[in-house]
Motif scaffolding. Structure first.
Motif, mmCIF file in Angstrom:
data_model
loop_
_atom_site.group_PDB
_atom_site.id
_atom_site.type_symbol
_atom_site.label_atom_id
_atom_site.label_comp_id
_atom_site.label_asym_id
_atom_site.label_seq_id
_atom_site.Cartn_x
_atom_site.Cartn_y
_atom_site.Cartn_z
ATOM 1 N N CYS A 180 0.477 -1.175 -0.122
ATOM 2 C CA CYS A 180 0.322 -0.035 0.236
ATOM 3 C C CYS A 180 0.705 1.293 -0.384
ATOM 4 O O CYS A 180 1.637 1.363 0.366
ATOM 5 C CB CYS A 180 -0.708 0.152 1.231
ATOM 6 N N VAL A 182 -0.351 4.185 0.901
ATOM 7 C CA VAL A 182 -0.502 4.965 2.309
ATOM 8 C C VAL A 182 0.262 4.635 2.975
ATOM 9 O O VAL A 182 1.017 5.361 3.781
ATOM 10 C CB VAL A 182 -1.578 4.582 2.365
ATOM 11 N N CYS A 183 0.119 3.206 3.508
ATOM 12 C CA CYS A 183 0.804 2.197 4.721
ATOM 13 C C CYS A 183 1.330 1.750 4.663
ATOM 14 O O CYS A 183 1.830 1.484 5.714
ATOM 15 C CB CYS A 183 -1.161 1.582 5.791
ATOM 16 N N CYS A 232 -4.179 -0.977 -0.062
ATOM 17 C CA CYS A 232 -4.558 -1.776 0.447
ATOM 18 C C CYS A 232 -5.924 -1.854 0.728
ATOM 19 O O CYS A 232 -6.691 -0.538 0.345
ATOM 20 C CB CYS A 232 -3.995 -2.466 2.029
ATOM 21 N N CYS A 281 -6.550 1.156 2.954
ATOM 22 C CA CYS A 281 -7.113 2.275 3.058
ATOM 23 C C CYS A 281 -7.666 2.644 1.204
ATOM 24 O O CYS A 281 -7.780 4.018 0.639
ATOM 25 C CB CYS A 281 -5.190 3.024 2.251
ATOM 26 N N PRO A 298 -2.903 1.419 9.081
ATOM 27 C CA PRO A 298 -3.885 1.502 7.508
ATOM 28 C C PRO A 298 -5.003 2.793 7.469
ATOM 29 O O PRO A 298 -5.705 2.719 9.100
ATOM 30 C CB PRO A 298 -4.497 0.207 7.463
HETATM 31 ZN ZN LIG Z 1 -2.518 0.925 3.354
#
Ligand SMILES: [Zn+2]
Length: 276
Positions: A17, A19-20, A50, A53, A107
């Protein structure tokens, strides 16, 4: 370390992911549209994402499109398309297994589904817009119809009154032998239009006897061999036989002309007497 020991790490798919940092993730892109009267703004939020997210990003951008996407002529078309395109990536991340623990960052919280958020009400906007257009079209059509009707009216009235019906002679009980004439179509019938008392006329239209429903009355000299009738008098109107009976009892025939076409307007009766 983790309180739950039954985590299935086999779902890791090698995509992380954006983002996370969690896996599994899917490489998808979400879009948002911002409409303004003049300019439009397209926003992209590429993954990978993911599950958590991805759903969070989808709901955020879709919500923004719902509020900001409609304002502009082109935008009202582009915006629903943009939101429909987002449904594919959303479905992709929704099918992902939950992100595995141990990612670099927490997340995102997907939050409430869009259907439970206020921006969903903005979906009513295009419906209201469509209804407004329909209403305008209906009003416009109605206005056009009444315009047409009113502009036709002045033409219909004269066309109804134009053909004046011939005055049919009743069989004379006395010695009178009326000549019946009825030019209804506006065809001029010779020079009789200016005939006056004392003039002599003949009917240029082939005829037998005095009755002729399409005469061509011509004024000729009374000495002319063609002259058939002498005019006792001229009356206005298409009174015909009954009119002549009152004013010229000696008449034995009459001629009426009613012409309401373009040009001179004629409506008169000639009361006549046989020359021979
Ligand atoms: Zn994520």
């Amino acid at each position: 370390m983790q309180p739950q020991q039954h985590v299935d790490y086999s779902t890791a798919n090698g995509v992380y992911c954006r983002v996370c940092g969690a896996t599994p993730a899917a490489d998808v892109t979400f879009r948002a549209h911002q409409g303004l009267i003049i300019i439009m703004r397209f926003r992209r939020a590429p993954g990978p994402y993911c599950r958590n997210c991805g759903l969070a990003t989808f709901r955020k951008m879709q919500g923004e499109s719902l509020v900001q996407g409609w304002w502009g002529y082109a935008s009202s078309i582009i915006n629903p398309i943009t939101m429909l395109i987002n449904l594919g990536p959303r479905s992709t991340v929704d099918k992902l297994p939950p992100p595995l623990p141990g990612s670099q960052y927490q997340p995102l919280d997907p939050g409430k589904p869009l259907t439970q958020r206020a921006p969903m009400l903005m979906l009513l906007l295009p419906v209201i817009g469509l209804l407004s257009i329909v209403a305008l079209v209906v009003i416009g059509a109605t206005a056009k119809t009444s315009n047409t009707a009113s502009s036709y009216t002045p033409f219909t009235v004269p066309s109804i009154t134009m053909p004046s019906m011939p005055s049919m002679p009743t069989k004379p009980s006395g010695p009178a032998k009326p000549t019946t004439t009825a030019p209804t179509t506006g065809a001029t019938t010779g020079d009789a239009g200016s005939a006056k008392a004392g003039d002599c006329v003949w009917n240029a239209h082939p005829h037998t006897g005095d009755d002729d429903n399409n005469p061509d009355m011509q004024v000729v000299a009374c000495t002319d061999s063609r002259a058939e009738k002498k005019i006792l008098g001229r009356l206005s109107g298409d009174g015909g036989e009954s009119a002549c009976q009152g004013s010229y009892p000696n008449f034995d025939s009459y001629f009426t002309e009613t012409y309401t076409g373009t040009g001179s307007w004629k409506n008169y009766t000639l009361c006549m007497q046989d020359l021979h």
